[in-house]
Write an enzyme that holds these catalytic residues in place. Structure first.
Site, PDB file in Angstrom:
ATOM      1  N   ARG A   1       3.803  15.558  49.663  1.00 46.66           N
ATOM      2  CA  ARG A   1       4.276  16.592  50.604  1.00 46.66           C
ATOM      3  C   ARG A   1       3.525  16.512  51.930  1.00 46.66           C
ATOM      4  NH1 ARG A   1       4.664  22.165  47.390  1.00 46.66           N
ATOM      5  NH2 ARG A   1       5.642  22.797  49.338  1.00 46.66           N
TER       6      ARG A   1
ATOM      7  N   ARG B   1      10.785  25.912  39.885  1.00 52.81           N
ATOM      8  CA  ARG B   1      11.966  26.736  40.204  1.00 52.81           C
ATOM      9  C   ARG B   1      13.267  26.012  39.868  1.00 52.81           C
ATOM     10  NH1 ARG B   1       9.213  30.984  42.166  1.00 52.81           N
ATOM     11  NH2 ARG B   1       7.559  30.546  43.646  1.00 52.81           N
TER      12      ARG B   1
ATOM     13  N   GLY C   1       1.247  23.693  47.045  1.00 55.50           N
ATOM     14  CA  GLY C   1       1.189  23.577  48.499  1.00 55.50           C
ATOM     15  C   GLY C   1       0.511  24.780  49.117  1.00 55.50           C
TER      16      GLY C   1
ATOM     17  N   ASP D   1      12.081  30.500  48.651  1.00 51.18           N
ATOM     18  CA  ASP D   1      11.899  29.977  47.290  1.00 51.18           C
ATOM     19  C   ASP D   1      13.065  30.328  46.366  1.00 51.18           C
ATOM     20  OD1 ASP D   1       9.472  28.864  47.980  1.00 51.18           O
ATOM     21  OD2 ASP D   1       8.329  30.635  47.377  1.00 51.18           O
TER      22      ASP D   1
ATOM     23  N   LYS E   1       9.740  20.895  49.500  1.00 48.93           N
ATOM     24  CA  LYS E   1       9.095  21.811  48.540  1.00 48.93           C
ATOM     25  C   LYS E   1       8.562  20.987  47.364  1.00 48.93           C
ATOM     26  CE  LYS E   1       9.610  25.604  50.811  1.00 48.93           C
ATOM     27  NZ  LYS E   1       8.407  26.217  51.381  1.00 48.93           N
TER      28      LYS E   1
HETATM   29  C1  S3P Z   1       4.303  30.616  50.669  1.00 47.22           C
HETATM   30  C2  S3P Z   1       5.109  30.246  51.710  1.00 47.22           C
HETATM   31  C3  S3P Z   1       6.330  29.447  51.535  1.00 47.22           C
HETATM   32  C4  S3P Z   1       6.792  29.405  50.085  1.00 47.22           C
HETATM   33  C5  S3P Z   1       5.651  29.196  49.126  1.00 47.22           C
HETATM   34  C6  S3P Z   1       4.641  30.301  49.266  1.00 47.22           C
HETATM   35  C7  S3P Z   1       3.077  31.366  50.956  1.00 47.22           C
HETATM   36  O1  S3P Z   1       6.070  28.124  51.964  1.00 47.22           O
HETATM   37  O2  S3P Z   1       7.748  28.384  49.905  1.00 47.22           O
HETATM   38  O3  S3P Z   1       6.103  29.176  47.777  1.00 47.22           O
HETATM   39  O4  S3P Z   1       2.495  31.945  50.021  1.00 47.22           O
HETATM   40  O5  S3P Z   1       2.675  31.412  52.114  1.00 47.22           O
HETATM   41  P1  S3P Z   1       6.138  27.700  53.516  1.00 47.22           P
HETATM   42  O6  S3P Z   1       5.150  28.474  54.259  1.00 47.22           O
HETATM   43  O7  S3P Z   1       5.797  26.238  53.537  1.00 47.22           O
HETATM   44  O8  S3P Z   1       7.549  27.955  53.929  1.00 47.22           O
END
Ligand code: S3P
Length: 432
Positions: A122, A389, A94, A314, A341
């Site tokens: 997602r 995770r 993501g 996370d 997630k």
């Molecule tokens: C991240 C932000 C988080 C986190 C992801 C990494 C990033 O997600 O869960 O593993 O590097 O900006 P969200 O921004 O969707 O909360």
């Protein structure tokens, strides 16, 4: 279900000193900003996990020259991005997908993004909405999911309120804003990790953070620089919690990044009575790092306020494992984002804990765990469901539960922590 399986068994006292791979958030950002910057960026400590390698391929497909020069050492020559020949496949990531969408939207190009089964389910609307508001064209399948195509260029400014407390959304807007005309501001009611802001400044862009608002200044051109990436606290968490729950354990993880917007788990574990100590705090490439030692501890239940969730978003799966061993109830608030997630983590945590003999339930957006004050039964088979995770959290539980825990679909661990099982074995973990 992706392949491979691992079984974790009650392990002898874990001990030793290790380093964990580079931070995932910083690794994606280093490749993307290097790909946008004029000149040659040199990166050390890059996480060579599948998620980040997909971003390296994407940046290459968009025109930059990306080359591995040694273990964790990469060279990126930036350029004006061009429309890639095929689709840009982001795998399970993501972060890679959403940050690349923002950066690509700044150029007058068309890019189609795809991902694996998990990523394709997602929500992308959180990023596509603001990019549309900045003037990007978007074609997406139902509910703003992948596959989707962005037609970029000619963007205007935007003032965006980041109600989901998502660093990915903030970063996508800032990266798109580099080539937009007009003011670009992201208001954050709850602060989120600031690696994009820090790294944009290192690449020469003007970024201001005033109370709850992050804004781009006039200077938005990027120039190549050196990026040194420290150890990922989100990966270190698995070894540190293993030491807290395996009797007699004591281990040290060196060079862990300690950015205060990432350390909510450590704060919470200390509140639970964890014997965690930090030594050799120092600066490393613009971030604080330290060596963290973790020793077996009698943990107590804890209440985690919703305001802390962004700084440990996370880490709830591994915190939930610690809470299962603690004495008394733990309650974690403000977890709506866990449902979107790599898997529905709220559901996956509860199903896995219940299968291992722990009373866990959701209450609205909160997670409630009745700690056993000792080892859970274990003796379950848990599917990782494309979520690295979840896989590592239940292997951690299995290293200290009465009966072994088998996790299927463990190939997904390589997305963020290649070598995890070998590293735990080197400390005495029985993971086969
Ligand atoms: C991240 C932000 C988080 C986190 C992801 C990494 C990033 O997600 O869960 O593993 O590097 O900006 P969200 O921004 O969707 O909360």
């Amino acid at each position: 279900m992706s392949g491979e399986q691992l079984t974790a068994r009650a392990s002898g006292p874990l001990g030793g000193t290790i380093a964990v791979p580079g931070d995932k958030s910083m690794s994606h950002r280093a490749l993307i900003l290097g790909g946008l910057a004029a000149g040659v960026t040199h990166i050390t400590g890059l996480l060579e996990g599948e998620d980040v390698l997909h971003t390296a391929q994407a940046v290459t497909a968009l025109g930059a020259k990306v080359e591995r020069t040694g273990g964790g050492e990469w060279r990126v020559e930036g350029c004006e991005w061009r429309s890639p020949e095929g689709e840009v496949y982001c795998g399970n990531s993501g972060t890679g997908a959403r940050l690349l969408m923002g950066a690509a939207a700044g150029f007058p190009i068309s890019v189609t993004f795809t991902g694996d089964e998990s990523l394709s389910g997602r929500p992308m609307g959180r990023v596509l909405g603001p990019l549309r508001d900045m003037g990007a064209g978007v074609e997406a399948s139902d509910g703003d999911r992948m596959p989707l195509t962005i037609h970029g260029g000619n963007l205007n400014g935007l003032r965006f309120v980041n109600t989901k407390a998502s660093a990915q959304v903030k970063s996508a807007i800032l990266f798109a804003g580099l080539r937009a005309s007009g003011a670009v501001e992201v208001v954050e009611p709850m602060p989120t990790r600031d690696h994009s802001e820090n790294m944009l400044r290192a690449f020469g862009a003007e970024v201001a953070t005033r109370s709850d608002t992050v804004s781009l200044g006039e200077k938005r051109e990027l120039f190549a620089c050196l990026v040194a990436i420290p150890g990922d606290p989100s990966s270190a968490a698995f070894a540190l919690v293993a030491a807290l729950v395996v009797p007699g354990a004591k281990l040290t993880v060196t060079g862990v990044m300690l950015n205060p917007l990432r350390t909510g788990l450590f704060t919470t574990l200390v509140e639970m009575g964890a014997n965690l100590t930090i030594a050799n705090e120092r600066d490393f490439g613009g971030e604080r790092v330290g060596d963290i030692t973790s020793k077996f501890s009698n943990l107590r239940g804890v209440t985690v306020p919703a305001e802390r969730s962004a700084s440990m978003i996370d880490e709830y799966p591994i915190l939930a494992v610690a809470a299962a061993f603690a004495s008394g109830q733990s309650v974690m608030h403000g977890l709506a984002e866990l449902r979107v997630k790599e898997s529905d983590r709220l559901a996956a945590i509860i199903a896995g804990l219940v299968a291992c003999g722990v009373d866990a339930r959701e209450d609205g957006d909160s997670l409630v765990i009745e700690g056993l004050g000792g080892p859970p039964r274990g003796g379950a088979v848990i599917d990782a469901n494309h979520d690295h995770r979840i896989a590592m959290s239940f292997l951690t539980l299995g290293m200290a539960s009465a009966k072994p825990v088998q996790v299927t679909g463990t190939a997904t661990i390589a997305t963020s922590f290649p070598g995890y099982a070998e590293l735990m074995r080197s400390l005495g973990g029985r993971i086969e």
